[in-house]
Design a protein around this motif. Structure first.
Motif, mmCIF file in Angstrom:
data_model
loop_
_atom_site.group_PDB
_atom_site.id
_atom_site.type_symbol
_atom_site.label_atom_id
_atom_site.label_comp_id
_atom_site.label_asym_id
_atom_site.label_seq_id
_atom_site.Cartn_x
_atom_site.Cartn_y
_atom_site.Cartn_z
ATOM 1 N N MET B 1 0.848 -1.204 0.000
ATOM 2 C CA MET B 1 0.000 0.000 0.000
ATOM 3 C C MET B 1 0.878 1.246 0.000
ATOM 4 S SD MET B 1 -3.225 0.687 2.417
ATOM 5 C CE MET B 1 -2.535 1.653 3.737
ATOM 6 N N THR B 2 0.710 2.117 -0.977
ATOM 7 C CA THR B 2 1.488 3.366 -0.999
ATOM 8 C C THR B 2 0.602 4.510 -0.560
ATOM 9 O OG1 THR B 2 0.980 3.546 -3.325
ATOM 10 C CG2 THR B 2 3.176 2.729 -2.760
ATOM 11 N N ASN B 3 1.225 5.453 0.094
ATOM 12 C CA ASN B 3 0.457 6.552 0.646
ATOM 13 C C ASN B 3 1.056 7.857 0.168
ATOM 14 O OD1 ASN B 3 -0.826 8.421 2.332
ATOM 15 N ND2 ASN B 3 -1.195 6.775 3.824
ATOM 16 N N ALA B 4 0.179 8.744 -0.316
ATOM 17 C CA ALA B 4 0.657 10.012 -0.855
ATOM 18 C C ALA B 4 1.269 10.888 0.227
ATOM 19 C CB ALA B 4 -0.495 10.756 -1.541
ATOM 20 N N HIS B 5 0.819 10.689 1.461
ATOM 21 C CA HIS B 5 1.321 11.537 2.541
ATOM 22 C C HIS B 5 2.463 10.874 3.287
ATOM 23 C CE1 HIS B 5 -2.165 14.013 1.830
ATOM 24 N NE2 HIS B 5 -2.901 12.929 1.886
ATOM 25 N N ASP B 6 3.221 10.077 2.570
ATOM 26 C CA ASP B 6 4.269 9.295 3.209
ATOM 27 C C ASP B 6 5.156 10.094 4.143
ATOM 28 O OD1 ASP B 6 4.128 6.675 2.933
ATOM 29 O OD2 ASP B 6 5.819 6.469 1.544
ATOM 30 N N THR B 7 5.428 11.304 3.776
ATOM 31 C CA THR B 7 6.378 12.080 4.568
ATOM 32 C C THR B 7 5.688 13.152 5.398
ATOM 33 O OG1 THR B 7 6.700 13.407 2.597
ATOM 34 C CG2 THR B 7 8.390 11.741 3.106
ATOM 35 N N SER B 8 4.353 13.093 5.463
ATOM 36 C CA SER B 8 3.643 14.115 6.226
ATOM 37 C C SER B 8 3.992 13.993 7.703
ATOM 38 C CB SER B 8 2.141 13.974 6.033
ATOM 39 O OG SER B 8 1.685 12.853 6.769
ATOM 40 N N TRP B 9 3.703 15.078 8.435
ATOM 41 C CA TRP B 9 4.010 15.120 9.883
ATOM 42 C C TRP B 9 3.265 14.009 10.618
ATOM 43 C CZ3 TRP B 9 1.144 16.016 14.334
ATOM 44 C CH2 TRP B 9 1.920 16.279 15.490
ATOM 45 N N VAL B 10 2.001 13.824 10.257
ATOM 46 C CA VAL B 10 1.184 12.810 10.908
ATOM 47 C C VAL B 10 1.804 11.436 10.730
ATOM 48 C CG1 VAL B 10 -1.058 11.649 10.853
ATOM 49 C CG2 VAL B 10 -0.940 14.145 10.669
ATOM 50 N N ARG B 11 2.229 11.155 9.486
ATOM 51 C CA ARG B 11 2.738 9.823 9.210
ATOM 52 C C ARG B 11 4.067 9.590 9.934
ATOM 53 N NH1 ARG B 11 1.769 5.302 7.216
ATOM 54 N NH2 ARG B 11 3.301 4.079 6.069
ATOM 55 N N ARG B 12 4.877 10.626 9.977
ATOM 56 C CA ARG B 12 6.166 10.463 10.643
ATOM 57 C C ARG B 12 6.001 10.217 12.140
ATOM 58 N NH1 ARG B 12 8.575 15.227 10.354
ATOM 59 N NH2 ARG B 12 7.286 16.046 8.663
ATOM 60 N N ASN B 13 4.988 10.840 12.721
ATOM 61 C CA ASN B 13 4.807 10.707 14.166
ATOM 62 C C ASN B 13 3.727 9.704 14.534
ATOM 63 O OD1 ASN B 13 6.641 12.779 15.344
ATOM 64 N ND2 ASN B 13 5.494 14.026 13.886
ATOM 65 N N ARG B 14 3.423 8.816 13.593
ATOM 66 C CA ARG B 14 2.255 7.967 13.827
ATOM 67 C C ARG B 14 2.428 7.044 15.024
ATOM 68 N NH1 ARG B 14 5.211 5.397 10.098
ATOM 69 N NH2 ARG B 14 5.248 3.113 10.087
ATOM 70 N N MET B 15 3.678 6.673 15.339
ATOM 71 C CA MET B 15 3.861 5.764 16.469
ATOM 72 C C MET B 15 3.614 6.454 17.809
ATOM 73 S SD MET B 15 4.277 2.993 15.037
ATOM 74 C CE MET B 15 5.013 1.690 15.992
ATOM 75 N N THR B 16 3.617 7.773 17.812
ATOM 76 C CA THR B 16 3.256 8.503 19.032
ATOM 77 C C THR B 16 1.794 8.897 18.992
ATOM 78 O OG1 THR B 16 5.342 9.589 18.509
ATOM 79 C CG2 THR B 16 4.281 10.183 20.594
ATOM 80 N N LEU B 17 1.354 9.323 17.792
ATOM 81 C CA LEU B 17 -0.007 9.853 17.689
ATOM 82 C C LEU B 17 -1.057 8.763 17.842
ATOM 83 C CD1 LEU B 17 0.364 12.481 14.842
ATOM 84 C CD2 LEU B 17 -0.131 12.880 17.257
ATOM 85 N N THR B 18 -0.798 7.589 17.262
ATOM 86 C CA THR B 18 -1.820 6.542 17.316
ATOM 87 C C THR B 18 -2.167 6.164 18.754
ATOM 88 O OG1 THR B 18 -0.765 5.730 15.320
ATOM 89 C CG2 THR B 18 -2.519 4.383 16.255
ATOM 90 N N PRO B 19 -1.170 5.791 19.581
ATOM 91 C CA PRO B 19 -1.578 5.439 20.944
ATOM 92 C C PRO B 19 -2.256 6.597 21.662
ATOM 93 C CG PRO B 19 0.823 5.554 20.769
ATOM 94 C CD PRO B 19 0.282 5.605 19.387
ATOM 95 N N LEU B 20 -1.818 7.823 21.351
ATOM 96 C CA LEU B 20 -2.425 8.987 21.988
ATOM 97 C C LEU B 20 -3.907 9.082 21.652
ATOM 98 C CD1 LEU B 20 -0.972 11.174 23.686
ATOM 99 C CD2 LEU B 20 -1.244 12.681 21.707
#
Lengths: 282, 302
Positions: B1-20
């Motif tokens: 699966m490819t994602n257009a927002h690969d380098t977006s802030w959300v994607r980069r911090n997803r390991m912190t944001l998801t549990p939050l």
């Protein structure tokens, strides 16, 4: 197996055991059997002092009919359902999420948040009583089912999180790593990978929480009053004052009030016990 | 699966944001309804307050009053009785579990029937037992008179009432401990039993040296739920005696309710002070439970 299986003992020991077990069971359930017997007796038996003899007539339908037709019991039962079911849904949903976050991710404060949930789940209700009642009153939710539901969801989230987190911890972590390598988004991992595996935990928690909430009495009398919102555990006291000293009706009433969680237990026994004994085996 | 927002802030911090994001609703609910009320109760306990009007700050006044309150003393003693006697549920549960750990036909049904008092609400258990104890109509006295003994009025006698209620509480609690031990016994390692037998261990020695050590997790949970259950006792007292006769069956949880929210007056501050004392007692146990869970966590770190 311990103790030694009875099949390996003498024939005499086996027969003794097989008669002892039902006898012990009758002793164990004696208070309950007495109530069940009371509930099918006619009023006349009590006025005549015939408590334990043969009932002068069998009044199952009259007594239980009265409970359903001549009291607020059906309303209380319906309130209990409207309080219990949303609480189960809410607490299970919230704890699936918290359990996922605490079970899968490593971040600072993970254990502290987890222990906050566990500790909160153990506190005495009385330390919460005055502030929770105030909060409920000032939100305009005093004597409403919603007021009770919101509190129950919040409080049960503690126990449910403990349960879900430990369950998720025991899942094979490779599954999640594999999904990540594939580039699956985190919320999709939750929805498509973890959630389907949590079905047994969800079933176990649902029956447990159903029983806990159905049987709650303290919060029912703190946050509600009267037949508009009170669940059956609180309602039964008004029911009993309606039928003071009419033991046949009071007995029938309490059996009716106890029935839903009992039925739930016998129908979902495996899940119920799996939930209750989680952690009893390492 | 490819994602257009690969380098977006959300994607980069997803390991912190998801549990939050996943934690937010649950934690928020819990903070509002559980954690902050605990702190508020501590605060309220420093005030004289009827729940409606102005609250007056009186410092530790409520606690000083507690020291000379006879009803508080009775409640505290009763809490100790509850704690000590409630623990009997653990050996009793183990005993029944050992008794039932067989595979004769119908055993599954027997086990569930032994267990099911636990599923009843404490309200129903309280009613069932208060009828069981009734001086005239109750089964207990019917049995006693059948055995040629004098009738007793368990709940009407201040020296007996608390024990009568604790006995009612032990009924479902024993069932709970039984099911914990049945599950534990199911998982006992048969090879160790065999090895024990070869060493000549039998009966008690086998139970003590081979079986009980393996039942440790079950015992731990039994301790946790029994202690918490003992200190939480409220429903049974409220249903069976309402604190009487002469206030002899009060415990802290019940006395707190009586002071803060019953016809005896709306003393929120005083009630909160009682709740704080109960909370501090419980905190000792909670601390211990958390500490042993923490040890397990450390051992299981991956």
């Amino acid at each position: 197996m311990f103790p030694t299986p009875i099949e390996k003992r003498s024939r005499g020991a086996q027969i003794t055991y097989q008669t002892l077990v039902p006898l012990a069971l009758i002793m164990w359930l004696l208070p309950l059997i007495a109530v069940a017997l009371f509930s099918v007796r006619p009023l006349a038996d009590f006025t005549n002092g015939n408590y334990w003899g043969v009932p002068s007539s069998f009044e199952f339908f009259t007594n239980y009919g009265k409970v359903f037709l001549e009291s607020d019991m059906p309303r209380y039962m319906w309130n209990s359902i409207l309080i219990t079911v949303p609480t189960v849904v809410g607490a299970v949903a919230l704890s699936c999420m918290t359990g996922f976050a605490l079970g899968i991710y490593r971040f600072r404060g993970n254990l502290i948040i987890f222990f906050m949930f566990i500790a909160g789940n153990f506190v005495p209700f009385q330390i919460l009583m005055v502030p929770v009642r105030d909060l409920t009153v000032s939100a305009g939710l005093y004597d409403t089912k919603l007021g009770l539901v919101l509190f129950h969801i919040a409080f049960q989230t503690g126990f449910c999180t403990l349960f879900m987190r430990n369950f998720i911890r025991a899942l094979p972590y490779e599954l999640i790593e594999a999904a990540r390598v594939e580039g699956v988004a985190e919320w999709r991992i939750f929805w498509y990978v973890v959630l389907p595996l949590m079905k047994p935990a969800i079933a176990a928690l649902a029956v447990l929480i159903f029983t806990f909430i159905w049987n709650d009495y303290f919060w029912a009398i703190v946050l509600t009053q009267g037949p508009d919102a009170q669940p059956v555990t609180a309602g039964i006291t008004s029911f009993n004052s309606q039928f003071v000293a009419q033991y046949h009706l009071m007995s029938a009433g309490s059996i009716v009030a106890a029935l839903p969680p009992v039925a739930m237990f016998f129908l979902m026994q495996r899940h119920f016990i799996a939930g209750l004994t989680l952690g009893a085996v390492k | 699966m490819t994602n257009a927002h690969d380098t977006s802030w959300v994607r980069r911090n997803r390991m912190t944001l998801t549990p939050l994001m996943f934690l937010l609703p649950g934690v928020l609910f819990f903070l509002v309804y559980v954690i902050s009320p605990i702190l508020q109760s501590f605060n309220i306990s420093l005030y004289e307050w009827d729940g409606l009007g102005e609250a007056t700050y009186i410092g530790l006044g409520n606690y000083q009053e507690l020291m000379s309150d006879r009803a508080f003393e009775t409640s505290l003693w009763n809490n100790l009785k509850w704690l000590a006697l409630y623990l009997l549920a653990i050996p009793a549960g183990l005993f029944i579990a050992l008794f039932l750990n067989q595979t004769i036909t119908g055993m599954r049904l027997y086990k569930s029937l032994f267990f099911f008092p636990f599923v009843l609400s404490q309200v129903v258990v309280g009613l069932v037992f208060s009828w069981f104890y009734l001086p005239r109509e109750g089964l207990l006295n019917a049995v006693l008179s059948f055995l040629g003994m004098d009738a007793i009025n368990v709940l009407g006698d201040p020296t007996m009432a608390t024990y009568g209620i604790i006995a009612a509480g032990l009924w479902p609690q024993t069932a709970y401990c039984m099911i914990l031990y049945l599950t534990g016994l199911n998982a006992v390692d048969p090879e160790q039993i065999e090895a024990g037998r070869l060493d000549g261990a039998k009966g008690w020695r086998m139970l003590w040296h081979v079986i009980l050590p393996q039942l440790k997790p079950a015992t731990f949970i039994a301790f946790v739920v029994t202690i918490i259950g003992a200190l939480r006792s409220f429903d049974l007292i409220s249903i069976m005696t309402n604190g009487g006769p002469f206030g002899s069956t009060r415990v802290l949880s019940f006395y707190m309710f009586e002071k803060a929210l019953s016809e005896y007056g709306f003393r929120m501050g005083y009630g909160s002070a009682i709740a704080v004392v109960l909370f501090l007692i419980m905190l000792v146990f909670i601390g211990y439970f958390l500490w042993s869970m923490y040890q397990d966590e450390k051992a299981a770190r991956r």
